[in-house]
Design an enzyme around this catalytic site. Structure first.
Site, PDB file in Angstrom:
ATOM      1  N   ARG A 134      -8.968   0.281  -7.830  1.00 41.70           N
ATOM      2  CA  ARG A 134      -9.163  -0.386  -6.872  1.00 41.70           C
ATOM      3  C   ARG A 134      -9.424   0.640  -5.918  1.00 41.70           C
ATOM      4  O   ARG A 134      -8.884   1.683  -5.396  1.00 41.70           O
ATOM      5  CB  ARG A 134      -7.518  -0.810  -6.585  1.00 41.70           C
ATOM      6  CG  ARG A 134      -7.529  -1.480  -5.044  1.00 41.70           C
ATOM      7  CD  ARG A 134      -6.145  -1.954  -4.515  1.00 41.70           C
ATOM      8  NE  ARG A 134      -6.322  -2.198  -3.226  1.00 41.70           N
ATOM      9  CZ  ARG A 134      -5.593  -1.924  -2.290  1.00 41.70           C
ATOM     10  NH1 ARG A 134      -4.087  -1.245  -2.463  1.00 41.70           N
ATOM     11  NH2 ARG A 134      -5.705  -2.378  -1.058  1.00 41.70           N
ATOM     12  N   HIS A 151      -9.963  -1.587   4.382  1.00 41.58           N
ATOM     13  CA  HIS A 151      -8.701  -0.753   4.473  1.00 41.58           C
ATOM     14  C   HIS A 151      -8.786   0.152   5.684  1.00 41.58           C
ATOM     15  O   HIS A 151      -8.893   1.429   5.723  1.00 41.58           O
ATOM     16  CB  HIS A 151      -8.729  -0.100   2.911  1.00 41.58           C
ATOM     17  CG  HIS A 151      -7.522   0.486   2.525  1.00 41.58           C
ATOM     18  ND1 HIS A 151      -6.908   0.344   1.236  1.00 41.58           N
ATOM     19  CD2 HIS A 151      -6.539   1.028   3.292  1.00 41.58           C
ATOM     20  CE1 HIS A 151      -5.671   1.158   1.512  1.00 41.58           C
ATOM     21  NE2 HIS A 151      -5.600   1.788   2.313  1.00 41.58           N
ATOM     22  N   GLU A 157      -2.579  -4.475   3.951  1.00 44.13           N
ATOM     23  CA  GLU A 157      -1.306  -4.115   4.838  1.00 44.13           C
ATOM     24  C   GLU A 157      -1.408  -4.816   6.467  1.00 44.13           C
ATOM     25  O   GLU A 157      -1.375  -3.686   7.072  1.00 44.13           O
ATOM     26  CB  GLU A 157      -0.866  -2.576   4.633  1.00 44.13           C
ATOM     27  CG  GLU A 157      -0.642  -2.139   3.325  1.00 44.13           C
ATOM     28  CD  GLU A 157       0.019  -0.776   3.303  1.00 44.13           C
ATOM     29  OE1 GLU A 157      -0.002  -0.033   4.234  1.00 44.13           O
ATOM     30  OE2 GLU A 157       0.482  -0.427   2.114  1.00 44.13           O
ATOM     31  N   ASN A 190       1.694  -3.867  -1.928  1.00 49.97           N
ATOM     32  CA  ASN A 190       1.997  -2.316  -1.985  1.00 49.97           C
ATOM     33  C   ASN A 190       3.405  -2.207  -1.865  1.00 49.97           C
ATOM     34  O   ASN A 190       4.054  -2.857  -1.075  1.00 49.97           O
ATOM     35  CB  ASN A 190       1.113  -1.765  -0.992  1.00 49.97           C
ATOM     36  CG  ASN A 190      -0.317  -1.860  -1.048  1.00 49.97           C
ATOM     37  OD1 ASN A 190      -0.884  -2.249  -2.001  1.00 49.97           O
ATOM     38  ND2 ASN A 190      -0.989  -1.562  -0.046  1.00 49.97           N
ATOM     39  N   TYR A 232       6.316   0.924  -1.863  1.00 52.45           N
ATOM     40  CA  TYR A 232       6.911   2.528  -1.969  1.00 52.45           C
ATOM     41  C   TYR A 232       8.187   2.727  -1.790  1.00 52.45           C
ATOM     42  O   TYR A 232       8.764   3.554  -2.507  1.00 52.45           O
ATOM     43  CB  TYR A 232       5.927   3.213  -0.754  1.00 52.45           C
ATOM     44  CG  TYR A 232       4.542   3.163  -1.032  1.00 52.45           C
ATOM     45  CD1 TYR A 232       4.025   4.401  -1.679  1.00 52.45           C
ATOM     46  CD2 TYR A 232       3.642   2.382  -0.590  1.00 52.45           C
ATOM     47  CE1 TYR A 232       2.676   4.359  -1.864  1.00 52.45           C
ATOM     48  CE2 TYR A 232       2.192   2.254  -0.574  1.00 52.45           C
ATOM     49  CZ  TYR A 232       1.753   3.448  -1.559  1.00 52.45           C
ATOM     50  OH  TYR A 232       0.616   3.750  -1.786  1.00 52.45           O
ATOM     51  N   GLU A 255      -0.334  -1.040  -4.914  1.00 53.06           N
ATOM     52  CA  GLU A 255      -0.254   0.274  -4.780  1.00 53.06           C
ATOM     53  C   GLU A 255       1.413   0.857  -4.970  1.00 53.06           C
ATOM     54  O   GLU A 255       2.198  -0.095  -4.728  1.00 53.06           O
ATOM     55  CB  GLU A 255      -0.556   0.673  -3.142  1.00 53.06           C
ATOM     56  CG  GLU A 255      -1.888   0.719  -2.800  1.00 53.06           C
ATOM     57  CD  GLU A 255      -1.932   0.963  -1.375  1.00 53.06           C
ATOM     58  OE1 GLU A 255      -1.141   1.803  -0.966  1.00 53.06           O
ATOM     59  OE2 GLU A 255      -3.060   0.567  -0.912  1.00 53.06           O
TER      60      GLU A 255
HETATM   61  C1  PNW Z   1      -0.417   2.810   2.450  1.00 60.18           C
HETATM   62  N1  PNW Z   1       5.704   2.501   4.430  1.00 60.18           N
HETATM   63  O1  PNW Z   1       0.151   2.946   3.571  1.00 60.18           O
HETATM   64  C2  PNW Z   1      -1.822   2.632   2.355  1.00 60.18           C
HETATM   65  O2  PNW Z   1      -2.322   1.538   1.828  1.00 60.18           O
HETATM   66  C3  PNW Z   1      -2.422   3.844   1.980  1.00 60.18           C
HETATM   67  O3  PNW Z   1      -3.651   4.027   2.471  1.00 60.18           O
HETATM   68  C4  PNW Z   1      -1.578   5.068   1.969  1.00 60.18           C
HETATM   69  O4  PNW Z   1      -2.519   6.203   1.879  1.00 60.18           O
HETATM   70  C5  PNW Z   1      -0.550   4.869   1.310  1.00 60.18           C
HETATM   71  O5  PNW Z   1       0.015   3.840   1.573  1.00 60.18           O
HETATM   72  C6  PNW Z   1       0.557   5.916   1.462  1.00 60.18           C
HETATM   73  O6  PNW Z   1       0.879   6.109   2.758  1.00 60.18           O
HETATM   74  C7  PNW Z   1       1.484   3.024   4.049  1.00 60.18           C
HETATM   75  O7  PNW Z   1       6.335   3.364   5.405  1.00 60.18           O
HETATM   76  C8  PNW Z   1       2.035   3.496   4.915  1.00 60.18           C
HETATM   77  O8  PNW Z   1       6.276   2.085   3.871  1.00 60.18           O
HETATM   78  C9  PNW Z   1       3.436   3.539   5.374  1.00 60.18           C
HETATM   79  C10 PNW Z   1       4.334   2.775   4.234  1.00 60.18           C
HETATM   80  C11 PNW Z   1       3.749   2.034   3.322  1.00 60.18           C
HETATM   81  C12 PNW Z   1       2.373   2.465   3.165  1.00 60.18           C
END
Ligand code: PNW
Length: 490
Positions: free
Chosen positions: A89, A134, A179, A316, A318, A388
């Site tokens: 991706r 992006h 996002e 995505n 995290y 992601e």
């Molecule tokens: C994403 N949060 O951003 C983006 O899609 C990527 O470009 C980035 O490098 C990656 O995650 C890591 O940060 C995020 O606060 C930023 O949960 C913040 C969050 C999640 C995703």
């Protein structure tokens, strides 16, 4: 489940991914390509912002060179091949492809770069999954208001059409916008080149993002029969849970606000804003004396236009946060990654959840299973691609046991969601292939499973322990793999 598959599962330790399940890794153009001003490429809003605001980035860095993937894409292909991923991706840089922002000028060098990359991937048996947007918006579009300008719906549609017609013969999986939550909410709180406006601009942005996504879906309809691909949007969904007893109601409202606002209009049966969120903002707007709700209602036509504009659901993921209502007079929303000012909700990591060093990433693997369950419950049995998932460290090391642990535990929960809860997850993407320019964190926050030496003009890349682990997971299609040993150090 039949007896045979039960036995087969038990024999394999029950940690096998279903047949046909796909594994990939992800990057984004701005974070890896560099070559910010070669040929006829125009600057993006992130080029401008990083160059003008080194004091707002901990290492004062820019992405002018980044991983130099514009020149070193062959090394990237070699790594992907080594990992054995089914797909890669990546995103296409809007100002590299369309230097004026509009389709009147298509950069031949831009076209050549992405054609070469796509062809090399396919020659190596790796499917390209392409993100159309992006975050690296051309300066000119940004200066015209970016996502707050309703003409973005047209401009974005035009961009998507150029991409479908140039690359759609070979690209079969498209993600329109990465996002919306970061593009609109977090940016409107003043993060990066965001236009600070948490009351009006924020919701205009969300509205236009959803309509632009639907416009791209509509345009893909002109190509679908011939190209036979699929398209969706890449949302960012966290899991939220009550901080304590009594916080259930505000938590569900936060889930609907943070996730549902970008999903309900597209994936729900009835379409439109999540009703509870729409009611909440309409009331608070009325109470504050606004004529129109700050979350502008969609017309019936718009609801129908956006509803169902997907071929699969992508997100995505995290981390997770806990939720409680703010106490009277308590400040809300000091940090763009925590709290929901609109709802006067305080959100944070739970004490006890291990935290990465980047400040917002708490490790709560069960959160992935729970958000998958919530999505199934709200939107039904849709094929899901996790676009992601990954973990950040701040110190360079190839012995990244924390990251390896993160992947193992999140993948375990993913398997439970598939096997126990019957969620249709069909693909999983690790963020990221390699350390790269992590937006406002510069190079201080590292998400790569490959290390990149940013002090080396050659940008040498080396696999971390987590890359060897992921390679084994992909090779065996299971989690029954030992922690690999890695001798190399930096
Ligand atoms: C994403 N949060 O951003 C983006 O899609 C990527 O470009 C980035 O490098 C990656 O995650 C890591 O940060 C995020 O606060 C930023 O949960 C913040 C969050 C999640 C995703």
């Amino acid at each position: 489940m039949c007896l045979y598959s039960l036995l087969a599962g038990a024999a394999a330790g029950h940690h096998r991914f279903p047949d046909g399940f796909k594994f990939g890794v992800a990057t984004a153009a701005y974070q890896i390509e560099g070559s910010w001003n070669v040929s006829d490429k125009s600057p993006s809003m992130w080029d401008d912002w990083t160059q003008q605001n080194p004091h707002l980035i901990p290492d004062g860095s820019t992405a002018e060179v980044a991983c130099d993937s514009y020149n070193r894409w062959e090394e990237d292909i070699r790594m992907l091949k080594d990992l054995g991923v089914d797909y890669y991706r990546f995103s296409i840089s809007w100002p590299r492809l369309l230097p004026t922002g509009l389709p009147n000028q298509i950069s031949q060098d831009g076209v050549r770069y992405y054609n070469t990359l796509i062809n090399a991937l396919l020659q190596n048996g790796i499917q390209p999954y392409v993100t159309i947007y992006h975050w690296d918006m051309p300066r000119r579009i940004y200066n015209m208001g970016g996502w707050q300008n309703p003409l973005m719906i047209t401009w974005f549609g035009d961009l998507a059409r150029v991409m479908f017609s140039l690359f759609g013969d070979r690209v079969k999986t498209w993600l329109t916008i990465n996002e919306p939550l970061l593009v609109c909410d977090v940016s409107s709180q003043g993060w990066g080149p965001g236009k600070k406006d948490t009351e009006i601009g924020l919701h205009l942005c969300t509205r236009h993002v959803l309509l632009a996504h639907a416009r791209a879906y509509e345009i893909y309809g002109e190509f679908r029969e011939q190209q036979k691909g699929r398209l969706s949007i890449a949302n960012q969904f966290m899991w939220y849970e009550p901080e304590g007893p009594g916080d259930e109601e505000i938590t569900e409202l936060v889930l609907q606000y943070m996730n549902g606002r970008h999903a309900h209009p597209i994936f729900s049966k009835e379409g439109g804003w999540p009703p509870a969120v729409e009611r909440h903002v309409a009331k608070s707007s009325r109470d504050a004396g606004y004529g129109l709700s700050r979350l502008p209602p969609f017309s019936e036509e718009e609801i129908e236009y956006i509803r169902g504009s997907f071929d699969f659901l992508a997100f995505n993921h995290y981390t997770s946060q806990t939720v409680r209502a703010a106490r009277p007079g308590e400040p809300v929303g000091g940090d763009a990654f925590f709290d929901v000012p609109e709802l006067r909700a305080r959100t944070q990591g739970r004490p006890g959840w291990p935290a990465a060093e980047n400040g917002w990433l708490y490790v709560y693997p069960e959160g992935l299973r729970k958000i998958l369950g919530w999505l199934k419950q709200n939107y039904g049995d849709i094929d899901i691609i996790i676009t992601e998932n990954g973990y950040s460290t701040s110190v360079r090391s190839l012995q990244d046991d924390d990251r390896l642990h993160y992947y193992r535990e999140y993948l375990k929960q993913l398997l439970l969601a598939i096997e126990e809860d019957g969620v249709n997850v069909v693909a999983y993407t690790a963020w990221s292939l390699m350390d790269n320019f992590e937006w406002t964190d510069g190079y201080t926050s590292k998400f790569g499973i490959y290390d990149v030496d940013f002090s080396d003009p050659e940008r040498r890349r080396r696999p971390k322990k987590s890359a060897l682990f992921y390679r084994e997971v992909i090779r065996t299609r299971s989690l029954d793999v030992p922690d690999p040993h890695i001798k190399d150090e930096l």
